[in-house]
Design a protein around this motif. Structure first.
Motif, mmCIF file in Angstrom:
data_model
loop_
_atom_site.group_PDB
_atom_site.id
_atom_site.type_symbol
_atom_site.label_atom_id
_atom_site.label_comp_id
_atom_site.label_asym_id
_atom_site.label_seq_id
_atom_site.Cartn_x
_atom_site.Cartn_y
_atom_site.Cartn_z
ATOM 1 N N GLU A 57 96.050 38.853 70.898
ATOM 2 C CA GLU A 57 96.042 37.810 69.875
ATOM 3 C C GLU A 57 97.343 37.009 69.880
ATOM 4 O OE1 GLU A 57 95.190 39.987 66.360
ATOM 5 O OE2 GLU A 57 93.147 40.475 66.961
ATOM 6 N N VAL A 58 97.843 36.740 71.092
ATOM 7 C CA VAL A 58 98.988 35.849 71.251
ATOM 8 C C VAL A 58 98.468 34.548 71.859
ATOM 9 C CG1 VAL A 58 100.653 37.720 71.465
ATOM 10 C CG2 VAL A 58 99.552 36.815 73.522
ATOM 11 N N ASP A 59 99.323 33.542 71.877
ATOM 12 C CA ASP A 59 98.873 32.231 72.334
ATOM 13 C C ASP A 59 99.195 31.955 73.794
ATOM 14 O OD1 ASP A 59 97.860 31.033 69.720
ATOM 15 O OD2 ASP A 59 99.866 31.702 69.155
ATOM 16 N N ALA A 60 100.140 32.700 74.347
ATOM 17 C CA ALA A 60 100.480 32.526 75.762
ATOM 18 C C ALA A 60 101.260 33.750 76.231
ATOM 19 C CB ALA A 60 101.302 31.262 75.984
ATOM 20 N N ALA A 61 101.274 33.935 77.547
ATOM 21 C CA ALA A 61 102.016 35.057 78.124
ATOM 22 C C ALA A 61 102.626 34.614 79.442
ATOM 23 C CB ALA A 61 101.101 36.264 78.348
ATOM 24 N N GLY A 62 103.794 35.164 79.740
ATOM 25 C CA GLY A 62 104.465 34.886 81.004
ATOM 26 C C GLY A 62 105.025 36.158 81.586
ATOM 27 N N LEU A 63 105.191 36.181 82.903
ATOM 28 C CA LEU A 63 105.680 37.381 83.567
ATOM 29 C C LEU A 63 106.789 37.008 84.540
ATOM 30 C CD1 LEU A 63 103.369 40.251 84.701
ATOM 31 C CD2 LEU A 63 105.433 39.699 85.969
ATOM 32 N N LEU A 64 107.940 37.631 84.358
ATOM 33 C CA LEU A 64 109.095 37.405 85.226
ATOM 34 C C LEU A 64 109.374 38.669 86.020
ATOM 35 C CD1 LEU A 64 111.526 35.689 82.665
ATOM 36 C CD2 LEU A 64 109.925 34.584 84.232
ATOM 37 N N LEU A 65 109.643 38.519 87.327
ATOM 38 C CA LEU A 65 110.020 39.642 88.173
ATOM 39 C C LEU A 65 111.378 39.377 88.800
ATOM 40 C CD1 LEU A 65 106.759 40.556 90.148
ATOM 41 C CD2 LEU A 65 107.708 41.686 88.139
ATOM 42 N N ALA A 66 112.120 40.457 89.028
ATOM 43 C CA ALA A 66 113.419 40.338 89.683
ATOM 44 C C ALA A 66 113.238 40.363 91.192
ATOM 45 C CB ALA A 66 114.335 41.474 89.240
ATOM 46 N N ASP A 67 113.953 39.472 91.884
ATOM 47 C CA ASP A 67 113.907 39.480 93.337
ATOM 48 C C ASP A 67 114.875 40.530 93.882
ATOM 49 O OD1 ASP A 67 116.470 38.419 93.163
ATOM 50 O OD2 ASP A 67 115.865 36.388 93.699
ATOM 51 N N GLY A 68 115.036 40.556 95.191
ATOM 52 C CA GLY A 68 115.881 41.580 95.801
ATOM 53 C C GLY A 68 117.318 41.537 95.335
ATOM 54 N N GLY A 69 117.780 40.375 94.856
ATOM 55 C CA GLY A 69 119.154 40.246 94.378
ATOM 56 C C GLY A 69 119.297 40.443 92.887
ATOM 57 N N GLY A 70 118.195 40.795 92.213
ATOM 58 C CA GLY A 70 118.255 41.032 90.774
ATOM 59 C C GLY A 70 118.117 39.784 89.925
ATOM 60 N N THR A 71 117.727 38.660 90.548
ATOM 61 C CA THR A 71 117.547 37.411 89.811
ATOM 62 C C THR A 71 116.095 37.284 89.366
ATOM 63 O OG1 THR A 71 119.286 36.320 91.090
ATOM 64 C CG2 THR A 71 117.728 34.899 89.933
ATOM 65 N N LEU A 72 115.888 36.957 88.102
ATOM 66 C CA LEU A 72 114.536 36.824 87.589
ATOM 67 C C LEU A 72 113.858 35.576 88.136
ATOM 68 C CD1 LEU A 72 114.792 37.864 83.827
ATOM 69 C CD2 LEU A 72 113.626 39.085 85.671
ATOM 70 N N ARG A 73 112.575 35.732 88.473
ATOM 71 C CA ARG A 73 111.757 34.625 88.955
ATOM 72 C C ARG A 73 110.431 34.637 88.200
ATOM 73 N NH1 ARG A 73 115.466 31.793 92.032
ATOM 74 N NH2 ARG A 73 116.509 33.201 93.507
#
Length: 242
Positions: free
Chosen positions: A42-58
């Motif tokens: 019952e939320v209006d949107a969702a997003g998913l961030l993953l860390a790359d090999g260097g620890g930076t979120l994408r």
């Protein structure tokens, strides 16, 4: 009779489990997860961030264009609850982004969230023991938090997503996991390009173009990333059929 949260959650688990064991397509799994979060929690949107090999979120998946833009804004400006969630490994819950505390903590993010029409955010870390691989972020238009039962369901979905991403870790070494995450990140770029091409070709929005792209991939039993590559190369039959 309407299904309860537990019944709907069980249905989603069955769907996601099928995705995990039958021709596992990581990008399809992650996009399906964000969509089911919207339907179930019952939320209006969702997003998913993953860390790359260097620890930076994408950014790898978002249920709406507004969520995609807001997630990218956080990454580009190095500010926001989703980044704090990843770095701390703890959930960050903001019931009302207009509140003084949130505005003072993330002034640029708060302004961007209001511009996108969001008032609340519930950011959850994707973690296995001490390893945090990303965050699942839930956005609400109304300035209120999640119901306790819904919050429990959200935590369960985060755990399923984490297991899906790290499922081969027990078989392979961590380098393979990092490689799989990098494949997902690269695939996201290709899918965004394919969305743009389809949107321009069909005269529609990026969100609608993505729905068409996924439906075509499912109907023709093709991996989403492979179809996106063909769209970019101009060889996909979806371009001729549209």
């Amino acid at each position: 009779m309407a299904a309860t949260v537990d019944e709907r959650l069980a249905q989603v688990f069955v769907e996601l489990a099928d995705t995990l064991v039958a021709g596992f397509d990581l990008m399809e799994f992650l996009h399906a997860l964000t969509e089911r979060c919207v339907e179930l929690l019952e939320v209006d949107a969702a997003g998913l961030l993953l860390a790359d090999g260097g620890g930076t979120l994408r950014l790898v998946a978002a249920s709406t264009e507004q969520a995609r833009v807001l997630e990218l804004f956080q990454i580009q400006n190095d500010e926001g609850p989703c980044l704090d969630c990843y770095h701390s490994g703890q959930a960050v819950i903001i019931s009302d982004i207009r509140a003084d505390r949130a505005t003072a903590r993330w002034p640029r993010f708060a302004a961007a969230a209001r511009e996108m029409g969001f008032a609340g955010v519930h950011a959850l870390p994707m973690r296995l023991r001490d390893q945090v691989v990303g965050t699942l972020n839930l956005f609400r238009i109304a300035p209120d938090g999640l119901d306790p039962a819904v919050a429990v369901a959200a935590r369960a979905l985060v755990d399923v997503a984490t297991i899906g991403i790290l499922q081969e870790r027990a078989i392979h070494q961590q380098e393979v996991v990092a490689g799989q995450l990098q494949v997902a990140l690269n695939s996201r770029v290709m899918i965004e390009q394919a969305k743009g091409i389809l949107a321009e070709r069909l005269g529609t929005t990026p969100d609608d173009a993505f729905v068409i792209l996924r439906r075509y991939a499912r109907d023709h039993n093709r991996p989403l990333t492979q179809l996106a590559a063909d769209v970019i190369g101009g060889t996909a039959s979806i371009l001729r059929d549209s």
